[in-house]
Design an enzyme around this catalytic site. Sequence first.
Site, mmCIF file in Angstrom:
data_model
loop_
_atom_site.group_PDB
_atom_site.id
_atom_site.type_symbol
_atom_site.label_atom_id
_atom_site.label_comp_id
_atom_site.label_asym_id
_atom_site.label_seq_id
_atom_site.Cartn_x
_atom_site.Cartn_y
_atom_site.Cartn_z
ATOM 1 N N THR A 27 3.615 0.286 14.679
ATOM 2 C CA THR A 27 4.155 1.463 15.375
ATOM 3 C C THR A 27 5.652 1.510 15.072
ATOM 4 O O THR A 27 6.208 0.565 14.523
ATOM 5 C CB THR A 27 3.972 1.358 16.906
ATOM 6 O OG1 THR A 27 4.769 0.277 17.385
ATOM 7 C CG2 THR A 27 2.517 1.129 17.288
ATOM 8 N N VAL A 58 5.664 -3.992 16.462
ATOM 9 C CA VAL A 58 6.327 -3.031 17.358
ATOM 10 C C VAL A 58 7.831 -3.092 17.111
ATOM 11 O O VAL A 58 8.401 -4.185 17.043
ATOM 12 C CB VAL A 58 6.037 -3.376 18.844
ATOM 13 C CG1 VAL A 58 6.725 -2.370 19.763
ATOM 14 C CG2 VAL A 58 4.540 -3.398 19.112
ATOM 15 N N VAL A 85 7.998 -8.290 15.445
ATOM 16 C CA VAL A 85 8.984 -7.305 15.885
ATOM 17 C C VAL A 85 9.541 -6.618 14.645
ATOM 18 O O VAL A 85 9.942 -7.272 13.678
ATOM 19 C CB VAL A 85 10.104 -7.952 16.741
ATOM 20 C CG1 VAL A 85 10.880 -9.016 15.979
ATOM 21 C CG2 VAL A 85 11.053 -6.866 17.259
ATOM 22 N N LYS A 86 9.512 -5.299 14.656
ATOM 23 C CA LYS A 86 10.083 -4.538 13.544
ATOM 24 C C LYS A 86 11.562 -4.308 13.839
ATOM 25 O O LYS A 86 11.918 -3.814 14.907
ATOM 26 C CB LYS A 86 9.362 -3.199 13.387
ATOM 27 C CG LYS A 86 7.955 -3.357 12.818
ATOM 28 C CD LYS A 86 7.236 -2.039 12.779
ATOM 29 C CE LYS A 86 7.788 -1.104 11.739
ATOM 30 N NZ LYS A 86 7.124 0.220 11.809
ATOM 31 N N ILE A 87 12.380 -4.694 12.889
ATOM 32 C CA ILE A 87 13.836 -4.574 13.052
ATOM 33 C C ILE A 87 14.394 -3.824 11.843
ATOM 34 O O ILE A 87 14.172 -4.248 10.707
ATOM 35 C CB ILE A 87 14.501 -5.970 13.122
ATOM 36 C CG1 ILE A 87 13.832 -6.848 14.180
ATOM 37 C CG2 ILE A 87 15.992 -5.838 13.374
ATOM 38 C CD1 ILE A 87 14.315 -8.301 14.161
#
Length: 224
Positions: A27, A58, A85-87
Amino acid sequence: MIYILDTADLASIKRCNEFYPLSGVTTNPSIIARANTDFWKLLLDIREIIGDEKMLHVQTTAKKAEDIVSEAKLLRERLGENFYVKIPIGEEGLKSTVALKKLGIGVTMTAIFTPSQALMASVAGADFVAPYVNRLDKIGGDGARVVAEIVELLDIHGLDTKVLAASFKNTEQVHKCALCGCHSVTVTEDILKDLISYPLTDAAVEGFDRDWRSVYGNKKISDM
Ligand code: E4P
């Protein structure tokens, strides 16, 4: 090839998770905003549909490394082990990636548009780097070429980071990425469907059915 579904639409996740060999869901804040519902309930519902063994990516909305790390810890605490975790790539993102790797939290470095960004993200410890193919194609670039160069760079430097190509609008873009050895793609349900559709396949199946029925009627193999 790792196939991931790029949506927060629960009905679509349910359908695709049932029929396709998916490894998880990605997402981003735009996708979550499109769902326009309770954030935690949505993510927990996604986790329930895909189960603990599949990946859930996410994106953080924090800007400073310390805040990114806190958000990632919270997300991982609530969404389970198989979490990334998308950064977005940037100085704070790189700093937080180094810290998150020490904590054993998965990182997908996103909003990647150049091979140099991907290489830096990988050296910082990102598990995945996510180049945006269609957004590059849309401005006259060559998204698949960028993906190919990232795959090559990671290989040359012996880095374990996987390329998670994203932002697709057609199957040709996916095909070009698969062909250059890209490890994973995140796509919508429409693209998944298009990837397995072909008019000659439909015609072949109709022909098999017609020929069978012409001799055996409605009998199934279990009736023979
Ligand atoms: C990946 O998760 C990206 O955020 C996403 O694929 C971007 O896609 P878009 O370019 O269609 O918004």
